[in-house]
Design a protein around this motif. Structure first.
Motif, PDB file in Angstrom:
ATOM      1  N   LYS A  58       0.951  -1.182   0.027  1.00  0.00           N
ATOM      2  CA  LYS A  58       0.026  -0.239  -0.097  1.00  0.00           C
ATOM      3  C   LYS A  58       0.911   1.232   0.018  1.00  0.00           C
ATOM      4  CE  LYS A  58      -3.440   2.337   2.898  1.00  0.00           C
ATOM      5  NZ  LYS A  58      -4.453   1.978   3.977  1.00  0.00           N
ATOM      6  N   VAL A  59       0.599   2.106  -1.194  1.00  0.00           N
ATOM      7  CA  VAL A  59       1.551   3.177  -1.202  1.00  0.00           C
ATOM      8  C   VAL A  59       0.599   4.457  -1.103  1.00  0.00           C
ATOM      9  CG1 VAL A  59       3.058   4.638  -2.514  1.00  0.00           C
ATOM     10  CG2 VAL A  59       3.271   2.038  -2.272  1.00  0.00           C
ATOM     11  N   THR A  60       1.034   5.482  -0.163  1.00  0.00           N
ATOM     12  CA  THR A  60       0.291   6.832  -0.055  1.00  0.00           C
ATOM     13  C   THR A  60       1.067   7.814  -0.651  1.00  0.00           C
ATOM     14  OG1 THR A  60      -0.849   6.058   1.834  1.00  0.00           O
ATOM     15  CG2 THR A  60      -1.103   8.186   1.455  1.00  0.00           C
ATOM     16  N   PHE A  61       0.531   8.571  -1.510  1.00  0.00           N
ATOM     17  CA  PHE A  61       1.374   9.675  -2.169  1.00  0.00           C
ATOM     18  C   PHE A  61       0.934  11.167  -1.665  1.00  0.00           C
ATOM     19  CE2 PHE A  61       0.585   6.237  -5.188  1.00  0.00           C
ATOM     20  CZ  PHE A  61       1.745   5.952  -5.860  1.00  0.00           C
ATOM     21  N   ASP A  62       2.012  11.971  -2.045  1.00  0.00           N
ATOM     22  CA  ASP A  62       1.566  13.353  -1.584  1.00  0.00           C
ATOM     23  C   ASP A  62       0.690  13.809  -2.518  1.00  0.00           C
ATOM     24  OD1 ASP A  62       2.730  14.172   0.661  1.00  0.00           O
ATOM     25  OD2 ASP A  62       4.266  15.527  -0.465  1.00  0.00           O
ATOM     26  N   GLU A  63      -0.382  14.748  -2.166  1.00  0.00           N
ATOM     27  CA  GLU A  63      -1.453  15.080  -3.001  1.00  0.00           C
ATOM     28  C   GLU A  63      -0.766  16.078  -4.193  1.00  0.00           C
ATOM     29  OE1 GLU A  63      -5.021  16.199  -1.693  1.00  0.00           O
ATOM     30  OE2 GLU A  63      -5.399  14.353  -0.454  1.00  0.00           O
ATOM     31  N   SER A  64       0.226  17.143  -3.450  1.00  0.00           N
ATOM     32  CA  SER A  64       0.727  17.696  -4.479  1.00  0.00           C
ATOM     33  C   SER A  64       2.223  17.796  -4.048  1.00  0.00           C
ATOM     34  CB  SER A  64       0.091  19.226  -4.435  1.00  0.00           C
ATOM     35  OG  SER A  64       0.348  19.870  -3.381  1.00  0.00           O
ATOM     36  N   GLY A  65       2.946  17.879  -4.866  1.00  0.00           N
ATOM     37  CA  GLY A  65       4.365  17.909  -4.351  1.00  0.00           C
ATOM     38  C   GLY A  65       5.072  16.344  -4.878  1.00  0.00           C
ATOM     39  N   CYS A  77       4.901  21.113 -18.548  1.00  0.00           N
ATOM     40  CA  CYS A  77       3.175  20.806 -19.275  1.00  0.00           C
ATOM     41  C   CYS A  77       2.363  20.619 -18.112  1.00  0.00           C
ATOM     42  CB  CYS A  77       3.401  19.442 -20.182  1.00  0.00           C
ATOM     43  SG  CYS A  77       1.625  19.194 -20.753  1.00  0.00           S
ATOM     44  N   ALA A  78       2.826  19.634 -17.076  1.00  0.00           N
ATOM     45  CA  ALA A  78       1.908  19.529 -15.982  1.00  0.00           C
ATOM     46  C   ALA A  78       1.746  20.524 -15.207  1.00  0.00           C
ATOM     47  CB  ALA A  78       2.503  18.182 -15.349  1.00  0.00           C
ATOM     48  N   SER A  79       2.553  21.500 -14.992  1.00  0.00           N
ATOM     49  CA  SER A  79       2.748  22.585 -14.020  1.00  0.00           C
ATOM     50  C   SER A  79       1.643  23.676 -14.781  1.00  0.00           C
ATOM     51  CB  SER A  79       4.038  23.322 -13.618  1.00  0.00           C
ATOM     52  OG  SER A  79       4.370  23.632 -14.971  1.00  0.00           O
ATOM     53  N   ILE A  80       1.471  23.637 -15.844  1.00  0.00           N
ATOM     54  CA  ILE A  80       0.618  24.620 -16.759  1.00  0.00           C
ATOM     55  C   ILE A  80      -0.849  23.922 -16.473  1.00  0.00           C
ATOM     56  CG2 ILE A  80      -0.204  25.574 -18.660  1.00  0.00           C
ATOM     57  CD1 ILE A  80       2.807  25.732 -19.586  1.00  0.00           C
ATOM     58  N   VAL A  81      -0.846  22.705 -16.967  1.00  0.00           N
ATOM     59  CA  VAL A  81      -2.410  21.886 -17.038  1.00  0.00           C
ATOM     60  C   VAL A  81      -2.845  21.740 -15.593  1.00  0.00           C
ATOM     61  CG1 VAL A  81      -3.456  20.027 -17.822  1.00  0.00           C
ATOM     62  CG2 VAL A  81      -1.701  21.129 -19.269  1.00  0.00           C
ATOM     63  N   GLY A 114      -5.115  18.032 -15.072  1.00  0.00           N
ATOM     64  CA  GLY A 114      -3.911  17.569 -15.293  1.00  0.00           C
ATOM     65  C   GLY A 114      -3.687  15.934 -14.962  1.00  0.00           C
ATOM     66  N   ALA A 115      -2.590  15.665 -15.106  1.00  0.00           N
ATOM     67  CA  ALA A 115      -2.086  14.376 -14.759  1.00  0.00           C
ATOM     68  C   ALA A 115      -0.878  14.468 -13.789  1.00  0.00           C
ATOM     69  CB  ALA A 115      -2.057  13.361 -16.100  1.00  0.00           C
ATOM     70  N   PRO A 116      -0.523  13.266 -13.329  1.00  0.00           N
ATOM     71  CA  PRO A 116       0.770  13.225 -12.426  1.00  0.00           C
ATOM     72  C   PRO A 116       1.750  13.072 -13.520  1.00  0.00           C
ATOM     73  CG  PRO A 116      -0.303  11.313 -11.909  1.00  0.00           C
ATOM     74  CD  PRO A 116      -1.489  12.080 -12.861  1.00  0.00           C
ATOM     75  N   ALA A 157       8.661  22.283  -9.810  1.00  0.00           N
ATOM     76  CA  ALA A 157       7.443  21.926 -10.540  1.00  0.00           C
ATOM     77  C   ALA A 157       6.601  21.376  -9.358  1.00  0.00           C
ATOM     78  CB  ALA A 157       7.859  21.027 -11.562  1.00  0.00           C
ATOM     79  N   GLY A 158       6.912  20.577  -8.459  1.00  0.00           N
ATOM     80  CA  GLY A 158       6.289  19.679  -7.270  1.00  0.00           C
ATOM     81  C   GLY A 158       5.410  20.763  -6.851  1.00  0.00           C
ATOM     82  N   ASN A 159       5.384  22.090  -6.728  1.00  0.00           N
ATOM     83  CA  ASN A 159       4.867  22.860  -6.152  1.00  0.00           C
ATOM     84  C   ASN A 159       3.380  23.130  -6.872  1.00  0.00           C
ATOM     85  OD1 ASN A 159       6.484  23.514  -3.942  1.00  0.00           O
ATOM     86  ND2 ASN A 159       7.707  25.035  -5.257  1.00  0.00           N
ATOM     87  N   HIS A 160       3.425  22.748  -8.347  1.00  0.00           N
ATOM     88  CA  HIS A 160       2.362  23.066  -9.184  1.00  0.00           C
ATOM     89  C   HIS A 160       1.479  21.704  -9.631  1.00  0.00           C
ATOM     90  CE1 HIS A 160       3.592  27.069  -9.379  1.00  0.00           C
ATOM     91  NE2 HIS A 160       4.683  26.886  -9.736  1.00  0.00           N
ATOM     92  N   CYS A 161       2.136  20.536  -9.560  1.00  0.00           N
ATOM     93  CA  CYS A 161       1.677  19.645  -9.942  1.00  0.00           C
ATOM     94  C   CYS A 161       1.988  18.379  -9.229  1.00  0.00           C
ATOM     95  CB  CYS A 161       2.017  19.211 -11.479  1.00  0.00           C
ATOM     96  SG  CYS A 161       3.783  19.137 -11.771  1.00  0.00           S
ATOM     97  N   GLN A 162       1.322  16.948  -9.336  1.00  0.00           N
ATOM     98  CA  GLN A 162       1.832  15.847  -8.735  1.00  0.00           C
ATOM     99  C   GLN A 162       3.153  15.144  -9.362  1.00  0.00           C
ATOM    100  OE1 GLN A 162      -0.975  12.433  -8.536  1.00  0.00           O
ATOM    101  NE2 GLN A 162      -0.450  12.188  -6.435  1.00  0.00           N
ATOM    102  N   VAL A 163       4.165  14.781  -8.738  1.00  0.00           N
ATOM    103  CA  VAL A 163       5.355  14.161  -9.488  1.00  0.00           C
ATOM    104  C   VAL A 163       5.458  12.785  -8.665  1.00  0.00           C
ATOM    105  CG1 VAL A 163       7.570  14.370 -10.055  1.00  0.00           C
ATOM    106  CG2 VAL A 163       6.319  16.413 -10.082  1.00  0.00           C
ATOM    107  N   ILE A 164       5.495  11.891  -9.411  1.00  0.00           N
ATOM    108  CA  ILE A 164       5.729  10.266  -8.591  1.00  0.00           C
ATOM    109  C   ILE A 164       7.015   9.984  -9.243  1.00  0.00           C
ATOM    110  CG2 ILE A 164       4.988   8.230  -8.348  1.00  0.00           C
ATOM    111  CD1 ILE A 164       2.072   9.361  -8.587  1.00  0.00           C
ATOM    112  N   ILE A 165       8.041   9.682  -8.495  1.00  0.00           N
ATOM    113  CA  ILE A 165       9.017   9.118  -9.216  1.00  0.00           C
ATOM    114  C   ILE A 165       9.439   7.866  -8.430  1.00  0.00           C
ATOM    115  CG2 ILE A 165      11.701   9.490  -8.928  1.00  0.00           C
ATOM    116  CD1 ILE A 165      11.231  12.516  -8.530  1.00  0.00           C
TER     117      ILE A 165
END
Lengths: 887, 377
Positions: A18-25, A814-818, A824-826, A851-859
């Protein structure tokens, strides 16, 4: 779309995660290889894909079943997209499970296909799936930079550029404008077939008009030419009339002159006739003179030849005599030579005969020796056939003999002895052998085994030896039996006989070898029969010779005397042959001399005969001629003819003088010229008429074609083509202008529209590189070129690392604009930035963080340190061992 | 004595603006006119018909036309047709009058005026012709014929073809017919009537009342003022009476229309509608003005409609200047915004360009945009 949580159960190698992600960031999920990082992304795809119902047997679904135990894979995710937030779970099994709990904007709970359909409807309403794909950098995928043309980045940029609404309509118009332009123009602005073909139709139509105009012009030109020819015909007719008049005048003058010419010709002919007659008379006179001379010459020649014949007679007689003598000498020498040849041949035959006698004798002796030797060899062979002994046999018999002697000696030594002594004469049988014992005689017998002594009729004494003596007697018997057996095998009675037989065998072998040697020597390479035949034939020939010989000369006594006699006769024959050749040479030279004399004599005789005949002929001819015409009459005729000829010549000269005065040659030349002028005028007139006629026929034929109507039709066609072409060109020009104006304005708008995207990329890019970083973004919203430090390179020219960095920067931009409006999408980076050096990684961390301040980034990464520089990241560890919960 | 004076039949002529249906009717009408002339001569009790040149369009016409023309003249065998070779059909080596077809089909009532020898028509009446024997005569053929004929006691009719010197713009042309010389001959009573051909409009020349162009029996072009007639001439000593009689059925009409509003289009429609015998009318319009796209579309439909009705409807390009600019309402219905709206404004500016070709190009592009936008929406 934002992903809040994903739970995997029995998914591939993961029992539970089970993995929980940051909502934004930024969320960094760390884990070793095979820990299931990539499965998280895949599971989300599978869960949301409209194709995969909970009972799907699709190979992508079956592929995620755990391999080590029988369990059904299950995925649950909590997701926000647009105004919706929901938890969606699906277990893929024969009796699968699908559950949906929507918590915003209002609560809703669904299960089964209904839940599946509801999620699909929410996603199609709110999620840009193209964007979701474009924002992923997957493990091991190629580095091609994403194009955002098909994503809702365009809409976001439209908003930014202030061109809201009407895009579909504009796209439709723009496509229609481009299609209209493409009908007429190529992409490089060249005219298409529709225009060039129209122009070609105009050209063709104009060519038709030109051709028909030309034909009509030719008809008009020919019409005018015909008119000119008609004028010329009149002028030529006048010319012809004048030429005919001039020619008639000339003809009259020539006729008068021809009369004078005829008179001259007549005088000339008469003179020539008389001159010929005079010449003939003179020739006859000359012929008479020649006849007289010939008769005289023949007479003198006959006399001269008779004298020559007389002088030549003695030489011929001498040659005949000389030849006769030489012939006699030749015949004598020939006879002598023949005699000697015969004697020599007889001597040769005698010598041969004597030689053959000797040879016959030798052959007979050889034959006898061969016969004798053959007999000797046969005898020897018979012995050899009878006696098979060899030295080894003798050796063995000899050894057996010695063994008997030794056994005998031993037996004798160990045996009893019976000595019978005759007391009177009597017969005693000892061991079966009857012995006559005289009185006083002793007969000693060794008893080896036993011995019987019988006095017939009275006594039988048996003496038996002891055991040892019997043993020795037995050994002796064995030795004797061995000796006997060997002797029997050799066919002899005892050793001495054997030795004697072996000696005979050796002697016979030697004799046979000698005989064979003698036969070979005497036969040489012949056989016995051939030798016998030769000997008998030679003997027969010798015997017959005396009968064949026909000569009184006695046969020489021996071969030597015969040889001497033959050689002497050969020398004599050689001498006689030389004498004969000498006589033959003399005869031939005498014959040659005689032939010469005889030929000369015959030739002279023939010459004399011819001369006599010629003299008779000449005399006869002369007499005949004089009888016909005497010499005196002939002289008078010559004188008369000469006079008549002279007179005729004078008359002819006068006629010539008159002919010269009229100059008929000039008159004739003028007449010829007049004729030529006349002919020329006629020819010109005829040619003119012919030309007129030809032209007229041609005009008549062309007139039937109705060329005016054709020209009118061609003109109409030309005008129609021109009008169509003009209209077409107008349409094409309008399409071109419309395209150009639209294209210009569209490019301007596009530049305005692209600007925020470009700015955002450059904003992040300058964090990673420096302030000189710039990019070009093309119409498809893809980065096409990068400028750094004043150097501009196409994306394809960049290093692998730089391309990857640029790809991530573009996605972040792109993600940070959309994303801010929720559509948008992560950005999902799966083990990316493997090509970047540490310094660049640090700066990339800062850009991702920004960019993480504007969109979700999953690494997702298996290299924990690689993203240590992302300042605001939440790190989730995904250990290899499963069945644990993390957040 | 009465006769029919006609000329310039120009049989075999075709007109490029006539389509495949109208051209045969046009040609047939011209042949029908020949029959009508023969019939008129019979009705008017005329002695004969003189055709003063250009009987045929060319010496190279389709031989079918010739055959039909001879057939038309044969319909009235009692009427003699005197045919004069003119500049279109000169009596040269290629002359149609010497063609095998003509010789084979010629009836006794057809006479070709091959030279200027006087022809006795009736007691005291003779005819002197001045035929063209080439396309470019080097002198006044009519005057030459008059001079050659000399004085006469008969009524003499001169039959000639060509332009009178008083009408020709090219005064140096040696073949021009001198009106003064004709009037001198008339004054001298050497000749009594001059029947001329070449001018297609019926025209009386000079002041004697004896010099006439009959005009063409059927019109051939827009520029003709009074075509479609023949002349019935009554000639008596001291008397000449010339009566034009209409025999033609076709009409050539030109019309200029200034179009700036729907009302102007209404007027044009009324004018076209008022034309009689539309199937025999050939019309050329010059259209000037400025119309919106919608008005232009209406005009195009109107013209399409009358093209179907009329024998031919041409637009006189040289004399037309019609600007088509969409009005504001048309533009707003396109619903263009952003760059598309900017592009449309660019086109409207170009449409006002002082360079006419540039302006037309922009107008066409604008119209195209409207068409594409309509089909895209």
């Amino acid at each position: 779309m934002r992903i809040h949580r994903i739970t995997l159960t029995n998914y591939r190698g993961v029992d539970y995660a089970k993995v929980t992600f940051d909502e934004s960031g930024v969320t960094v999920i760390e884990g070793d290889n095979e820990a299931g990082k990539t499965s998280l992304v895949e599971a989300l795809e599978l869960l949301l894909d409209q194709r995969f119902l909970d009972r799907s047997n699709h190979r992508r679904v079956t592929a995620v079943k755990p391999v080590h135990h029988d369990a059904d894979p299950e995925v649950e995710a909590e997701v926000s997209t647009g105004p919706y937030r929901f938890v969606f779970a699906k277990r893929w099994a024969r009796n699968g499970m699908t559950e949906l709990h929507i918590s915003a904007p209002q609560h809703e709970q669904l299960t089964g296909d209904e839940a599946h359909e509801r999620v699909q409807s929410i996603l199609s309403e709110t999620l840009d799936t193209e964007l979701l794909k474009a924002l992923q950098v997957r493990q091991g995928t190629d580095l091609a930079l994403p194009s955002f043309a098909e994503t809702n980045l365009g809409a976001a940029l439209d908003t930014a550029a202030g061109t809201v609404g009407g895009n579909d309509l504009h796209d439709g118009i723009w496509q229609a404008i481009a299609a209209e332009r493409d009908e007429y123009w190529t992409l490089t602005g060249k005219r298409k077939a529709v225009l060039t073909e129209s122009q070609q139709r105009v050209n063709d139509a104009e060519a038709d008009v030109a051709s028909l105009t030309q034909q009509i012009a030719e008809i008009e030109a020919d019409t005018e030419r015909t008119a000119r020819l008609a004028t010329d015909a009149k002028r030529l007719q006048e010319l012809l009339a004048r030429a005919e008049e001039a020619r008639d005048g000339c003809q009259q003058q020539v006729s008068a002159a021809e009369d004078v010419e005829e008179e001259f010709s007549r005088c000339e002919a008469e003179w020539r006739r008389l001159e010929t007659e005079a010449e003939r008379a003179q020739a006859e006179q000359q012929a008479r003179t020649d006849l007289v001379g010939e008769e005289e010459r023949c007479r003198l020649r006959t006399a001269e030849l008779a004298e020559q014949a007389e002088q030549a007679a003695p030489a011929l007689a001498a040659a005949l005599r000389h030849h006769k003598e030489a012939d006699a000498a030749y015949k004598a020498a020939q006879e002598c030579l023949e005699q000697t040849r015969k004697s020599s041949a007889l001597a040769d035959r005698d010598r041969e005969h004597l030689r053959q006698i000797i040879e016959a004798r030798q052959l007979g002796a050889r034959h006898k020796r061969v016969i004798a030797a053959q007999e000797q060899m046969d005898a020897a062979n018979a012995i050899l056939e009878a006696i098979h002994l060899d030295d080894d046999d003798i050796e063995r018999i000899d050894a057996a003999q010695r063994a008997v002697i030794q056994a005998q000696a031993a037996a004798n030594a160990g045996s009893a002895t019976v000595t019978a002594t005759g007391l009177s004469d009597l017969e005693v049988t000892i061991d079966g052998v009857t012995v006559l014992l005289n009185e006083g005689d002793e007969q000693v017998t060794d008893v080896v085994d036993s011995a019987e002594v019988v006095v017939p009729g009275s006594l039988k004494i048996t003496v038996t030896a002891g055991n040892e003596s019997r043993q020795l007697g037995s050994e002796l018997a064995e030795a004797e039996a061995e000796l006997r057996a060997l002797c029997d095998q050799a066919g002899v009675a005892h050793l001495a006989e054997a030795r004697e037989a072996l000696a005979r065998r050796h002697t016979a072998s030697r004799e046979r070898d000698h005989a064979r040697h003698d036969i070979e020597r005497d036969l040489d390479d012949l056989t016995v029969d051939v030798l016998a035949n030769k000997a008998s034939r030679l003997a027969a020939r010798v015997a017959a010779y005396s009968d064949e010989r026909e000569s009184d000369v006695p046969l020489p006594s021996d071969l030597d005397s015969a040889t001497r006699a033959a050689l002497d006769l050969r020398d004599e024959f050689e001498e006689r042959r030389l004498s004969f050749e000498s006589a033959d040479g003399l005869l031939k030279s005498a014959q040659t001399a005689l032939n010469g004399e005889q030929v000369a004599h015959a030739a002279l005789g023939a010459t004399i005969d011819a001369a006599v005949n010629a003299a008779a002929d000449a005399q006869l001819k002369l007499e005949t001629a004089r009888a016909q015409l005497p010499d005196a009459v002939l002289g008078e005729r010559v004188t008369g003819a000469r006079g008549a000829s002279h007179e005729a010549r004078t008359t002819r000269d006068a006629a010539r003088a008159r002919l010269d005065d009229v100059d008929i040659a000039s008159l004739r030349r003028r007449l010829t010229n007049a004729d030529q002028k006349l002919n020329r005028a006629r020819a010109e007139l005829s040619q003119n008429n012919e030309n007129m006629r030809t032209l007229q026929i041609s005009l008549d034929l062309r007139g039937e074609k109705g060329l005016t109507a054709q020209l009118d039709a061609a003109c109409s066609n030309r005008d129609r083509c021109l009008a169509q072409d003009r209209s077409l060109r107008e349409r094409a020009e309008a399409a071109k202008l419309l395209y150009e104006v639209f294209e210009h304005r569209r490019t301007e708008a596009r530049q305005r529209y692209i600007a925020p995207f470009k700015q955002r990329i450059e904003q992040y890019g300058r964090i990673v590189y420096d302030t000189s970083f710039e990019v070009d973004v093309d119409d498809a919203l893809a980065v096409s070129r990068r400028t750094l430090g004043g150097v501009t390179l196409a994306v394809g020219q960049l290093s692998t690392g730089a391309q990857e960095q640029l790809g991530i920067i573009a996605r972040l931009a792109c993600a940070s604009i959309v994303s801010p409006d929720g559509s948008g999408a992560p950005v999902i980076l799966d083990d990316a930035l493997g090509w970047s050096d540490p310094a660049r990684l640090e700066r990339m961390g800062a850009a991702i963080s920004s960019a993480g301040n504007h969109c979700q980034v999953i690494i997702l990464t298996c290299t924990p340190g690689r993203y240590a520089h992302v300042g605001n990241a939440t790190v989730v560890n995904l250990p290899t061992s499963s069945q644990s919960e993390r957040s | 004595m009465k006769f029919v004076h006609t000329a310039d039949w120009q049989l075999g002529m075709t007109r490029h603006f006539l389509d495949g249906e109208a051209q045969p009717r046009f040609s047939q009408a011209r042949l029908d006119a020949v029959r009508n002339i023969g019939q008129l001569a019979v009705e008017e009790e005329c002695e004969f018909v003189v055709v003063c040149g250009d009987v045929f369009e060319s010496n190279q016409i389709d031989r079918q036309v010739l055959t039909r023309a001879l057939d038309a003249m044969a319909a009235t065998p009692d009427v003699t047709f005197y045919l004069l070779p003119g500049n279109h059909d000169p009596l040269d080596a290629a002359s149609i009058y010497r063609s095998s077809t003509f010789r084979e089909r010629q009836q006794p009532n057809v006479v070709v005026l091959e030279d200027s020898s006087p022809i006795q028509l009736a007691e005291g009446v003779e005819l002197v012709a001045a035929p063209w024997t080439s396309k470019r005569p080097l002198h006044d053929l009519v005057d030459q014929a008059c001079a050659a004929a000399g004085p006469s006691t008969s009524l003499r009719i001169i039959v000639g073809h060509g332009a009178l010197n008083i009408r020709s713009p090219d005064a140096t042309d040696p073949a021009l017919i001198s009106l003064r010389r004709l009037e001198e001959h008339i004054e001298a009573e050497q000749i009594h009537y001059v029947a001329l051909g070449d001018r297609h409009s019926t025209t009386e020349e000079g002041t004697t009342g004896r010099v006439w162009y009959s005009g063409a029996p059927e019109p051939t072009d827009y520029s003709e003022e009074d075509p479609g007639n023949v002349l019935v001439v009554e000639l008596e000593p001291g008397l000449v009476e010339v009566t034009p009689r209409s025999v033609g059925s076709w009409r050539f009409r030109q019309h200029q229309s200034h179009l700036t509003s729907d009302a102007d289009i209404d007027s044009l429609e009324q004018w076209l509608d008022a034309l009689e015998d539309k199937q025999l009318a050939i019309v050329k319009l010059s259209l000037v003005g400025s119309l919106s796209l919608g008005q232009k579309e209406r005009l195009d439909r109107l013209l399409d409609h009358f093209s179907d009705l009329l024998a031919a409807l041409e637009t006189w390009e040289r004399r037309s200047d019609l600007v088509v600019i969409p009005d504001d309402a048309e533009t707003s219905t396109l619903g263009l915004s952003g760059f598309a709206s900017e592009a449309l404004n660019d086109l409207r500016e170009l449409a006002q360009s002082p360079d006419p070709s540039e302006a037309v190009r922009a107008q066409n592009a604008t119209a195209l945009l409207h068409r594409l936008a309509k089909s895209a929406s």
